[in-house]
Design a protein around this motif. Structure first.
Motif, short mmCIF file in Angstrom:
data_model
loop_
_atom_site.label_atom_id
_atom_site.label_comp_id
_atom_site.label_asym_id
_atom_site.label_seq_id
_atom_site.Cartn_x
_atom_site.Cartn_y
_atom_site.Cartn_z
N UNK A 163 39.00 30.66 44.88
CA UNK A 163 39.92 31.54 45.60
C UNK A 163 41.25 30.83 45.81
N UNK A 164 42.33 31.61 45.83
CA UNK A 164 43.69 31.10 46.03
C UNK A 164 44.16 30.17 44.91
N UNK A 165 43.49 30.25 43.74
CA UNK A 165 43.94 29.50 42.57
C UNK A 165 44.04 30.45 41.37
N UNK A 166 44.76 29.99 40.36
CA UNK A 166 44.98 30.82 39.19
C UNK A 166 43.66 31.27 38.54
N UNK A 167 42.70 30.33 38.41
CA UNK A 167 41.42 30.67 37.79
C UNK A 167 40.73 31.80 38.55
N UNK A 168 40.91 31.80 39.85
CA UNK A 168 40.31 32.84 40.69
C UNK A 168 40.85 34.22 40.37
N UNK A 169 42.19 34.30 40.20
CA UNK A 169 42.72 35.63 39.90
C UNK A 169 42.44 36.04 38.46
N UNK A 170 42.21 35.05 37.58
CA UNK A 170 41.77 35.41 36.23
C UNK A 170 40.41 36.09 36.32
N UNK A 171 39.51 35.47 37.05
CA UNK A 171 38.17 36.05 37.21
C UNK A 171 38.27 37.44 37.83
N UNK A 172 39.07 37.55 38.88
CA UNK A 172 39.21 38.85 39.56
C UNK A 172 39.78 39.90 38.61
N UNK A 173 40.78 39.51 37.81
CA UNK A 173 41.39 40.46 36.88
C UNK A 173 40.40 40.91 35.80
N UNK A 174 39.60 39.93 35.34
CA UNK A 174 38.63 40.29 34.31
C UNK A 174 37.69 41.37 34.83
N UNK A 175 37.20 41.16 36.05
CA UNK A 175 36.26 42.14 36.60
C UNK A 175 36.97 43.47 36.88
N UNK A 176 38.17 43.37 37.41
CA UNK A 176 38.89 44.59 37.78
C UNK A 176 39.27 45.43 36.55
N UNK A 177 39.63 44.77 35.46
CA UNK A 177 40.07 45.50 34.26
C UNK A 177 38.94 45.78 33.27
N UNK A 178 37.73 45.42 33.66
CA UNK A 178 36.59 45.53 32.75
C UNK A 178 36.46 46.89 32.07
N UNK A 179 36.44 47.98 32.85
CA UNK A 179 36.26 49.29 32.18
C UNK A 179 37.40 49.63 31.23
N UNK A 180 38.58 49.08 31.48
CA UNK A 180 39.72 49.42 30.63
C UNK A 180 39.59 48.80 29.25
N UNK A 181 38.78 47.76 29.13
CA UNK A 181 38.49 47.20 27.82
C UNK A 181 37.21 47.80 27.25
N UNK A 182 36.18 47.87 28.07
CA UNK A 182 34.87 48.26 27.56
C UNK A 182 34.82 49.74 27.16
N UNK A 183 35.44 50.61 27.93
CA UNK A 183 35.35 52.04 27.59
C UNK A 183 35.97 52.38 26.24
N UNK A 184 37.22 51.96 25.96
CA UNK A 184 37.75 52.26 24.62
C UNK A 184 36.93 51.62 23.50
N UNK A 185 36.45 50.39 23.73
CA UNK A 185 35.67 49.74 22.67
C UNK A 185 34.36 50.49 22.43
N UNK A 186 33.69 50.92 23.51
CA UNK A 186 32.44 51.67 23.35
C UNK A 186 32.71 52.96 22.57
#
Lengths: 227, 290
Positions: free
Chosen positions: A91-114
């Protein structure tokens, strides 16, 4: 006017793009196998996985951010692990927001690919199998080249969505200069400080970029359709 | 020789039924599975290719066991040496004609390039080798699919109604081509078709499939004509029109593109029915047309 523009700190943009590029890259690599599974598997609990993937679409970013903060902070299990191996919490580090972004944007990648995987005619895949090609080779030589529009959509949507996210990044990352202060948060900060000039410039640039990215997607998709 | 003895439960237009067949294909033979749509004929091809799993049974190719439910053997399609031509051709849209055919072979070795060119010349597609499938006509696409299926010298060529989507004249030409290729390579071929003229023209032997069971096996003549008619002057056709005239009906029949009118009193005749038009009581004359 130019003087004003020159005085503004553009480092939040660098951070934002770094975040968006890394997030999109990871999402693509993680999203491909999951989308493949969702498109072709007959697994009974598939609906549960589909629901989990789509969850970030409906959850308030604050809810997601709150849980992620719990997990990634010093006392959270991921944060603790990270602390042991890398010397600081997530938390409060760059790696943390990468993880958060990955989870938050997950459907935006997975839905078009599916959708892309599902759009491939089953007989193309079967033809490849009868011609002696393995499942993996079929994915790379037959399936992926024929779902380019879906791949492009997934990548751009994830990228654009990561650029635009606010709530989750704020919760997990705080607003630390040069580490987690992305443009969307910088705009919020600027408004809070009644620095409307900076807010205006940031907003206008973000507006332009978002439109441009979407424009490119639609233009490329049109070209794919024609061929 | 190929041995097929399989069972599978299928869902057809009339609900569930059991596909249960047992037959052999001799080396070099052209065998056709004939039946209405939904009779399970495509499923048989798919099971031989390994694309679908029989509920139980046994499939063997020249002594190699491909499937044996009792021993839990099920060789994946990649390792079965079959050539499959799909009903929709299944050409890869991202590859040129050349690349589609070359896909069947391993990596780009020099002798493989020559081999692809040779096969493309055989099916008269060499001039189109750099085109993409979407720019080809149906008949050309069909020939690419055929070239791709035969280039690896498969133990059996499986054709799933390959000509059904094509125009009559192209169909006739491709039938000739199929026959030529079959003879040229002595390729064991299994065709699925519901077109009787096609079956007659191409097959050495026919399996008549109905509701998942084999009803008749034999040469096309034995299977379709049998002993139901004593005269030898008969043609297959499709009913196009039925007109009532007093107590009889005038039926217009399409026999391979020739329209004829026949008077009949038969009651249960509908438009679209396949019929046999024959005459017994007179001698037909044959005259050469120039």
């Amino acid at each position: 006017m130019l003087e004003v523009l020159k005085q503004i700190d553009y480092s939040p943009f660098l951070l934002t793009f770094k975040l968006a590029i890394i997030t999109t890259l990871f999402l693509f690599l993680i999203g491909l196998p999951i989308a493949y599974f969702l498109a072709y598997s007959k697994f009974r609990l598939k609906s549960a996985i589909e629901a989990a993937v789509a969850l970030p679409l409906v959850l308030p970013p604050s809810v997601l951010g709150f849980y992620l903060l719990l997990i990634t902070s010093k006392n959270g299990f991921l944060g603790k692990l990270w602390q042991e191996y890398f010397g600081h919490q997530l938390a409060f580090h760059f790696e943390g927001i990468v993880l958060a972004s990955i989870i938050f944007s997950f459907p935006f990648m997975v839905h078009p690919l599916t959708a892309g995987f599902r759009s491939i005619n089953k007989s193309l895949i079967e033809a490849s199998y009868t011609l002696g090609k393995s499942k993996l080779e079929t994915v790379f030589r037959v399936i992926l080249p024929n779902m380019k529009p879906a791949i492009l959509t997934g990548i751009t949507l994830s990228f654009a969505h990561t650029i635009g996210e606010f709530g989750v990044v704020l919760m997990v990352g705080g607003s630390i200069e040069g580490e987690t202060k992305v443009v969307s948060i910088a705009i919020y900060d600027a408004v809070e400080k009644i620095d409307y000039t900076t807010a205006h410039v940031y907003s206008a640039i973000l507006f332009g970029i978002s439109f441009f990215v979407l424009l490119v997607v639609y233009m490329l998709n049109k070209r794919f359709e024609v061929r | 020789m190929i041995v097929v003895r399989v069972k599978k439960e299928l869902i057809g237009p009339k609900g569930k039924f059991n596909l249960e067949v047992d037959f052999k294909v001799e080396k070099g033979e052209f065998l056709t599975i004939f039946g209405r749509s939904g009779s399970g004929k495509t499923t048989i091809l798919r099971m031989i290719a390994g694309l679908e799993k029989p509920d139980e049974g046994y499939i063997e190719f020249d002594g190699k066991v491909y499937f044996d439910s009792s021993k839990k053997i099920n060789i994946p399609p990649q390792k079965r040496n079959v050539g499959f031509v799909f009903q929709n051709y299944a050409l890869f849209p991202n590859m040129t004609v050349f690349e589609n055919v070359a896909f069947a072979l391993d990596k780009k070795k020099k002798e493989n390039i020559e081999k692809v060119e040779e096969v493309l010349k055989l099916v008269e597609l060499y001039n189109l080798k750099d085109r993409y499938p979407s720019s080809l006509s149906g008949g050309q696409q069909q020939r690419v699919a055929l070239a791709r299926a035969i280039i690896k010298n498969p133990d059996i060529l499986l054709l799933d109604e390959p000509l059904s989507a094509l125009d009559y004249s192209i169909r006739i030409r491709l039938q000739d081509e199929l026959k030529k290729i079959h003879k040229m390579f002595n390729l064991t071929t299994l065709l699925v078709s519901h077109d009787k003229p096609e079956v007659f023209k191409l097959s050495d032997r026919v399996i008549y499939l109905e509701d998942g069971k084999i009803r008749k096996v034999g040469t096309p003549r034995e299977v379709f004509i049998g002993k139901s008619i004593s005269g030898k002057f008969s043609f297959y056709g499709t009913v196009l029109d039925i007109r009532k005239s007093d107590t009889v009906k005038i039926v217009t029949v399409d026999i391979n593109g020739n329209l004829v009118e026949v008077i009949t009193t038969t009651e249960d005749l509908n438009i679209g029915d396949e019929v046999l038009v024959g005459a017994k009581a007179f001698n037909p004359i044959i005259k050469k047309i120039n």
